[in-house]
Design a protein around this motif. Structure first.
Motif, PDB file in Angstrom:
ATOM      1  N   GLU A 240      78.797  67.658  10.491  1.00  0.00           N
ATOM      2  CA  GLU A 240      77.458  67.090  10.409  1.00  0.00           C
ATOM      3  C   GLU A 240      76.453  67.899  11.209  1.00  0.00           C
ATOM      4  O   GLU A 240      75.343  68.142  10.770  1.00  0.00           O
ATOM      5  CB  GLU A 240      77.471  65.654  10.951  1.00  0.00           C
ATOM      6  N   SER A 241      76.841  68.287  12.414  1.00  0.00           N
ATOM      7  CA  SER A 241      75.911  69.025  13.259  1.00  0.00           C
ATOM      8  C   SER A 241      76.668  69.947  14.209  1.00  0.00           C
ATOM      9  O   SER A 241      77.844  69.748  14.477  1.00  0.00           O
ATOM     10  CB  SER A 241      75.031  68.057  14.062  1.00  0.00           C
ATOM     11  N   MET A 242      75.927  70.942  14.701  1.00  0.00           N
ATOM     12  CA  MET A 242      76.508  71.931  15.619  1.00  0.00           C
ATOM     13  C   MET A 242      75.497  72.193  16.726  1.00  0.00           C
ATOM     14  O   MET A 242      74.303  72.318  16.464  1.00  0.00           O
ATOM     15  CB  MET A 242      76.785  73.214  14.842  1.00  0.00           C
ATOM     16  N   GLN A 243      75.979  72.247  17.964  1.00  0.00           N
ATOM     17  CA  GLN A 243      75.106  72.529  19.091  1.00  0.00           C
ATOM     18  C   GLN A 243      75.747  73.644  19.909  1.00  0.00           C
ATOM     19  O   GLN A 243      76.929  73.583  20.252  1.00  0.00           O
ATOM     20  CB  GLN A 243      74.943  71.290  19.956  1.00  0.00           C
TER      21      GLN A 243
ATOM     22  N   PHE B 158      77.812  78.648  28.710  1.00  0.00           N
ATOM     23  CA  PHE B 158      78.685  78.626  27.535  1.00  0.00           C
ATOM     24  C   PHE B 158      79.146  77.239  27.126  1.00  0.00           C
ATOM     25  O   PHE B 158      80.122  76.731  27.623  1.00  0.00           O
ATOM     26  CB  PHE B 158      79.902  79.528  27.752  1.00  0.00           C
ATOM     27  N   SER B 159      78.473  76.655  26.218  1.00  0.00           N
ATOM     28  CA  SER B 159      78.825  75.340  25.707  1.00  0.00           C
ATOM     29  C   SER B 159      78.716  75.344  24.183  1.00  0.00           C
ATOM     30  O   SER B 159      77.871  76.030  23.618  1.00  0.00           O
ATOM     31  CB  SER B 159      77.871  74.289  26.296  1.00  0.00           C
ATOM     32  N   GLN B 160      79.578  74.602  23.550  1.00  0.00           N
ATOM     33  CA  GLN B 160      79.531  74.477  22.095  1.00  0.00           C
ATOM     34  C   GLN B 160      80.070  73.110  21.720  1.00  0.00           C
ATOM     35  O   GLN B 160      81.057  72.639  22.284  1.00  0.00           O
ATOM     36  CB  GLN B 160      80.384  75.566  21.442  1.00  0.00           C
ATOM     37  N   SER B 161      79.427  72.434  20.769  1.00  0.00           N
ATOM     38  CA  SER B 161      79.958  71.157  20.311  1.00  0.00           C
ATOM     39  C   SER B 161      79.655  70.994  18.834  1.00  0.00           C
ATOM     40  O   SER B 161      78.666  71.520  18.329  1.00  0.00           O
ATOM     41  CB  SER B 161      79.376  70.001  21.127  1.00  0.00           C
TER      42      SER B 161
END
Length: 121
Positions: free
Chosen positions: A71-74, A80-83
């Motif tokens: 649905e979504s990407m951040q 360094f962060s990714q979700s």
């Protein structure tokens, strides 16, 4: 199998797809529908069941591969962060039954029978 490659092609005539993959998906979708119905599928296979199984396969084939069910990407650069958020009911590339599929299959499903008790006061 409860549907054929021709049934899948009828659902998505504008899409070229790997027929070997589609055959495997047809087997999976057929097994899922048979399990959901909880009784043997009538012979010949009713058109409604063919439609449901072929739609299940078409959904998997048409799903974008890169971000399947995402649905979504951040992304953050420091530190360094990714979700990523995924849709409810994401199947990871396997066929699944939607609420409308279940509604279409309802007339073919085994009805539960038994003795029930109701407390009356």
């Amino acid at each position: 199998m409860l549907a054929s490659l021709d049934d899948v092609k009828a659902r998505i005539p504008h899409v070229d797809f790997d027929e070997d993959q589609a055959l495997g998906l047809l087997e999976e979708a057929s097994a899922l529908v048979e399990g959901y119905l909880q009784k043997p599928v009538p012979e010949p296979v009713p058109e409604t069941i063919k439609i449901v199984v072929s739609r299940m396969v078409a959904r998997v084939i048409e799903a974008p591969k890169e971000t399947a069910f995402q649905e979504s990407m951040q992304v953050t650069a420091g530190p360094f962060s990714q979700s990523a958020n995924f849709t409810h009911g994401g199947s990871g590339g396997a066929p699944w039954l939607t609420a409308s599929d279940k509604t279409m299959l309802a007339p073919f499903r085994r009805r539960r029978r038994g003795i029930y008790s109701i407390t009356m006061s």
